[in-house]
Scaffold this active site. Structure first.
Site, PDB file in Angstrom:
ATOM      1  N   ASP A 131       1.054  -1.294  -0.095  1.00 49.58           N
ATOM      2  CA  ASP A 131      -0.113  -0.154   0.095  1.00 49.58           C
ATOM      3  C   ASP A 131       1.081   1.326  -0.022  1.00 49.58           C
ATOM      4  O   ASP A 131       1.706   1.379   0.563  1.00 49.58           O
ATOM      5  CB  ASP A 131      -0.834  -0.052   1.324  1.00 49.58           C
ATOM      6  CG  ASP A 131      -2.218   0.913   1.082  1.00 49.58           C
ATOM      7  OD1 ASP A 131      -3.200   0.388   0.758  1.00 49.58           O
ATOM      8  OD2 ASP A 131      -2.002   1.979   0.997  1.00 49.58           O
ATOM      9  N   LYS A 178      -0.731   2.721   7.552  1.00 48.35           N
ATOM     10  CA  LYS A 178      -1.545   1.402   7.070  1.00 48.35           C
ATOM     11  C   LYS A 178      -0.517   0.599   7.256  1.00 48.35           C
ATOM     12  O   LYS A 178      -0.642  -0.599   7.857  1.00 48.35           O
ATOM     13  CB  LYS A 178      -1.884   1.651   5.882  1.00 48.35           C
ATOM     14  CG  LYS A 178      -3.333   0.894   5.911  1.00 48.35           C
ATOM     15  CD  LYS A 178      -4.136   1.094   4.659  1.00 48.35           C
ATOM     16  CE  LYS A 178      -5.132   2.177   4.604  1.00 48.35           C
ATOM     17  NZ  LYS A 178      -5.676   2.083   3.561  1.00 48.35           N
ATOM     18  N   GLU A 228     -14.784  -9.421  -5.320  1.00 50.61           N
ATOM     19  CA  GLU A 228     -14.714  -9.778  -4.109  1.00 50.61           C
ATOM     20  C   GLU A 228     -16.266  -9.700  -3.557  1.00 50.61           C
ATOM     21  O   GLU A 228     -16.687  -8.380  -3.953  1.00 50.61           O
ATOM     22  CB  GLU A 228     -13.768  -8.939  -3.166  1.00 50.61           C
ATOM     23  CG  GLU A 228     -13.548  -9.372  -1.749  1.00 50.61           C
ATOM     24  CD  GLU A 228     -13.389 -10.874  -1.675  1.00 50.61           C
ATOM     25  OE1 GLU A 228     -14.215 -11.483  -0.946  1.00 50.61           O
ATOM     26  OE2 GLU A 228     -12.227 -11.330  -2.197  1.00 50.61           O
ATOM     27  N   LEU A 273     -34.349  -8.101   3.541  1.00 48.28           N
ATOM     28  CA  LEU A 273     -35.713  -7.193   3.632  1.00 48.28           C
ATOM     29  C   LEU A 273     -35.546  -6.613   4.823  1.00 48.28           C
ATOM     30  O   LEU A 273     -36.887  -6.491   5.341  1.00 48.28           O
ATOM     31  CB  LEU A 273     -36.853  -8.256   3.480  1.00 48.28           C
ATOM     32  CG  LEU A 273     -36.895  -9.035   1.894  1.00 48.28           C
ATOM     33  CD1 LEU A 273     -38.417  -9.835   2.122  1.00 48.28           C
ATOM     34  CD2 LEU A 273     -37.233  -7.823   1.094  1.00 48.28           C
ATOM     35  N   GLY A 316     -36.175   0.114   7.312  1.00 49.55           N
ATOM     36  CA  GLY A 316     -35.648   1.099   8.153  1.00 49.55           C
ATOM     37  C   GLY A 316     -35.238   2.398   7.561  1.00 49.55           C
ATOM     38  O   GLY A 316     -35.835   2.849   6.595  1.00 49.55           O
ATOM     39  N   CYS A 331     -19.781   0.881   0.016  1.00 46.09           N
ATOM     40  CA  CYS A 331     -20.165   0.037  -1.360  1.00 46.09           C
ATOM     41  C   CYS A 331     -21.475   0.169  -1.988  1.00 46.09           C
ATOM     42  O   CYS A 331     -21.427   0.896  -3.104  1.00 46.09           O
ATOM     43  CB  CYS A 331     -19.808  -1.517  -1.082  1.00 46.09           C
ATOM     44  SG  CYS A 331     -18.010  -1.720  -0.826  1.00 46.09           S
ATOM     45  N   LYS A 340     -23.566   0.391   9.786  1.00 43.87           N
ATOM     46  CA  LYS A 340     -24.170  -0.982  10.062  1.00 43.87           C
ATOM     47  C   LYS A 340     -23.429  -1.500  11.479  1.00 43.87           C
ATOM     48  O   LYS A 340     -22.505  -1.108  11.615  1.00 43.87           O
ATOM     49  CB  LYS A 340     -24.283  -1.837   8.951  1.00 43.87           C
ATOM     50  CG  LYS A 340     -22.809  -2.420   8.536  1.00 43.87           C
ATOM     51  CD  LYS A 340     -23.083  -3.738   7.594  1.00 43.87           C
ATOM     52  CE  LYS A 340     -21.495  -4.516   7.471  1.00 43.87           C
ATOM     53  NZ  LYS A 340     -21.689  -5.505   6.394  1.00 43.87           N
TER      54      LYS A 340
HETATM   55  C1  UDX Z   1     -22.088  -4.852   0.647  1.00 41.18           C
HETATM   56  C2  UDX Z   1     -22.349  -6.194   0.101  1.00 41.18           C
HETATM   57  O1  UDX Z   1     -23.068  -6.910   0.830  1.00 41.18           O
HETATM   58  C3  UDX Z   1     -21.082  -6.881  -0.130  1.00 41.18           C
HETATM   59  O2  UDX Z   1     -21.377  -8.257  -1.076  1.00 41.18           O
HETATM   60  C4  UDX Z   1     -20.120  -6.159  -1.198  1.00 41.18           C
HETATM   61  O3  UDX Z   1     -19.118  -6.702  -1.163  1.00 41.18           O
HETATM   62  C5  UDX Z   1     -20.016  -4.926  -0.571  1.00 41.18           C
HETATM   63  O4  UDX Z   1     -21.362  -4.039  -0.258  1.00 41.18           O
HETATM   64  P1  UDX Z   1     -21.525  -4.119   2.974  1.00 41.18           P
HETATM   65  O5  UDX Z   1     -21.298  -2.687   2.467  1.00 41.18           O
HETATM   66  O6  UDX Z   1     -20.303  -4.287   3.986  1.00 41.18           O
HETATM   67  O7  UDX Z   1     -21.388  -5.138   2.040  1.00 41.18           O
HETATM   68  O8  UDX Z   1     -22.665  -3.988   3.735  1.00 41.18           O
HETATM   69  P2  UDX Z   1     -24.192  -4.937   3.637  1.00 41.18           P
HETATM   70  O9  UDX Z   1     -24.074  -5.952   5.144  1.00 41.18           O
HETATM   71  O10 UDX Z   1     -24.434  -5.503   2.491  1.00 41.18           O
HETATM   72  O11 UDX Z   1     -25.286  -3.834   4.338  1.00 41.18           O
HETATM   73  C6  UDX Z   1     -25.097  -2.694   3.499  1.00 41.18           C
HETATM   74  C7  UDX Z   1     -26.175  -1.571   3.869  1.00 41.18           C
HETATM   75  O12 UDX Z   1     -27.681  -2.133   3.780  1.00 41.18           O
HETATM   76  C8  UDX Z   1     -26.048  -1.279   5.291  1.00 41.18           C
HETATM   77  O13 UDX Z   1     -26.419   0.104   5.664  1.00 41.18           O
HETATM   78  C9  UDX Z   1     -27.251  -2.029   6.266  1.00 41.18           C
HETATM   79  O14 UDX Z   1     -27.563  -1.238   7.487  1.00 41.18           O
HETATM   80  C10 UDX Z   1     -28.256  -2.146   4.946  1.00 41.18           C
HETATM   81  N1  UDX Z   1     -29.257  -2.967   4.953  1.00 41.18           N
HETATM   82  C11 UDX Z   1     -28.835  -4.284   4.844  1.00 41.18           C
HETATM   83  C12 UDX Z   1     -30.799  -2.765   4.983  1.00 41.18           C
HETATM   84  O15 UDX Z   1     -30.966  -1.514   5.444  1.00 41.18           O
HETATM   85  N2  UDX Z   1     -31.628  -3.743   5.408  1.00 41.18           N
HETATM   86  C13 UDX Z   1     -31.175  -5.121   5.082  1.00 41.18           C
HETATM   87  O16 UDX Z   1     -31.940  -6.006   5.027  1.00 41.18           O
HETATM   88  C14 UDX Z   1     -29.689  -5.298   4.872  1.00 41.18           C
END
Ligand code: UDX
Length: 436
Positions: free
Chosen positions: A30, A35, A146, A252, A255, A262, A325
């Protein structure tokens, strides 16, 4: 196998440590010296369960190293490209500056037969463009997206749902696919589906997967808007829908919607690329997905204002959650923080608590007050807003305990994660999102 991982953010640091844990000889690279020094000391530069243990095991085994010098990548059979692809400033597309910079600085160290395996989320067509760039070195470009989720990154890397290997046509492509199969041997032997595709399909899989997940979340949040108007309960609706095995209950969760580093930027970049390809109409729905998602934040703020009878100015509001999250300290595009900031903008005295993300949040949004102590945030609050469903709030906080601390028993459940009946029974005014 000897390999390099270029870019040691969430994706690369976890990938490097996970590859060492399954027996490979890994050098993580990196440009950020801080880091590199933290990773070399076995300290994860961000919150990710199990990562510190994996780093320390890897460093102790002598199979995991980190460096800020690209020259240390030389001699690796495979170079994983794991740099960030943020949203471009002032636009919707992905910014590929870091991808190009990494490949340019790797070029002098590539040998014939090396494999350059892209893991970053990129617009379709990027791999082919990079292949032209590296052609004269004799290396082969493949795409190996990924799918890891923050908070589950180690698990998702070591035991993925599937492995996608996008390779060019011909013998070089076939041998590159064999090499990736060898890299992921433990997962492949355990029965993980290993899909070999062309380059463009592999690039699209990642964007399409994120677009689908975001759509599923916005679908249920659109149902929440209808449930609100109709006097129905979206959480019960989601349970009932989820029992249909064709639909499934995951993603599902209704909220305040999705955020993070991402999903929001990936769906925008996906739509921007589709438009470049002349397929604007095919991704029109993604603009709706984005708009529904952003409306939820406004809706949460409106619920708080209404619950306080419009008297927000000077009201003390406890905001439980800052991370986008649970099991993450990431505040990038966090709906939780956005709600807190909007309430502050209305003149409320906002105190934000989070088990992991208060330091990151305070560095970017110093206008809010922060505490790591949940109970300190709750003390004398006129309203409590739950915006990240950490176990500390969802499971461990009882309405009786919270009730003894607050000034008014008003709770807004921005993640529909509380037992509304229990909170009401304890004398709270409960407001969910799209719930009766
Ligand atoms: C996501 C994808 O899941 C992953 O496969 C990809 O590689 C990167 O993006 P991540 O950003 O870590 O991963 O979070 P994820 O757990 O998917 O949640 C994304 C957001 O959606 C969060 O803000 C979470 O609170 C929200 N969420 C998730 C909801 O509002 N409702 C749900 O039912 C699930």
């Amino acid at each position: 196998m000897r390999m390099s991982v270029i870019g040691c953010g969430y994706l690369g640091a976890v990938h490097a440590a996970a590859m060492a844990s399954i027996g490979h000889d890994v050098i993580g690279i990196d440009v950020d010296e801080r880091k590199i020094s933290s990773l070399s000391d076995g300290v994860a530069p961000f919150f990710e369960p199990q990562l510190t243990e994996l780093l320390q095991e890897g460093l102790a085994s002598g199979r995991l190293h980190f460096s800020a010098r690209m020259a240390d990548a030389a001699g690796s059979a495979v170079h994983f490209l794991a740099v960030g692809t943020p949203q471009v400033a002032g636009g919707q597309a992905a910014d590929l500056r870091f991808v190009d910079a990494a490949v340019d600085s790797l070029l002098p160290h590539l040998r014939p037969g090396d494999v350059l395996a892209g893991k970053s989320t990129v617009p379709v067509g990027t791999a082919t463009r990079l292949a032209a760039k590296v052609a004269e070195t004799g290396a082969t470009v493949v795409w190996n997206p990924e799918f890891l989720r923050e908070g589950w990154a180690v698990h998702d890397t070591i035991s993925p749902d599937r492995i996608v290997a996008g390779v060019p046509d011909g013998a070089d492509g076939e041998s590159a696919a064999d090499l990736l199969r060898e890299v992921y041997r433990p997962a492949v032997d355990a029965g993980t589906p290993f899909l070999v595709t062309d380059l463009a399909t592999a690039e699209l899989v990642k964007g399409a997967a994120n677009a689908f997940l975001a759509t599923k979340i916005s679908f249920i949040n659109a149902m929440a808007e209808i449930a609100e108007a109709a006097g129905a309960d979206v959480a019960l609706l989601a349970d009932a829908l989820g029992h249909d095995t064709r639909i499934g209950r995951r993603y599902l969760g209704s909220g305040i919607g999705f955020g993070g580093g991402c999903l929001p930027k990936d769906i925008r970049a996906f739509a921007a690329r589709a438009e470049e390809l002349g397929r604007r109409e095919a991704v029109g729905f993604l603009h709706e997905v984005d708009a529904i998602n952003l409306r939820r934040r406004e809706r949460a703020v409106r619920l708080v204002v209404d619950a306080l009878g419009g008297l927000v100015f000077g009201a003390r509001i406890a905001v439980l959650g800052a991370a986008f999250k649970p099991f993450s300290d990431d505040i990038r595009d966090s709906p939780a923080l956005d709600v807190a900031i909007r309430l502050r903008g209305l003149g409320a005295d906002v105190i934000v608590t989070d088990p992991a993300a208060t330091e990151n949040a305070a560095a970017v949004h110093p206008q809010l007050s922060y505490t790591r102590e949940r109970d300190e945030a709750l003390r004398d609050a006129d309203a409590v807003v739950i915006v990240t469903e950490w176990d500390e709030y969802r499971r461990d906080l009882t309405p009786e305990h919270a009730g003894a601390l607050v000034s008014k028993r008003i709770v807004i459940d921005g993640r529909n994660c509380l037992d509304s009946a229990a909170w009401r029974a304890a004398g709270w005014t409960y407001h969910g999102m799209g719930r009766r």
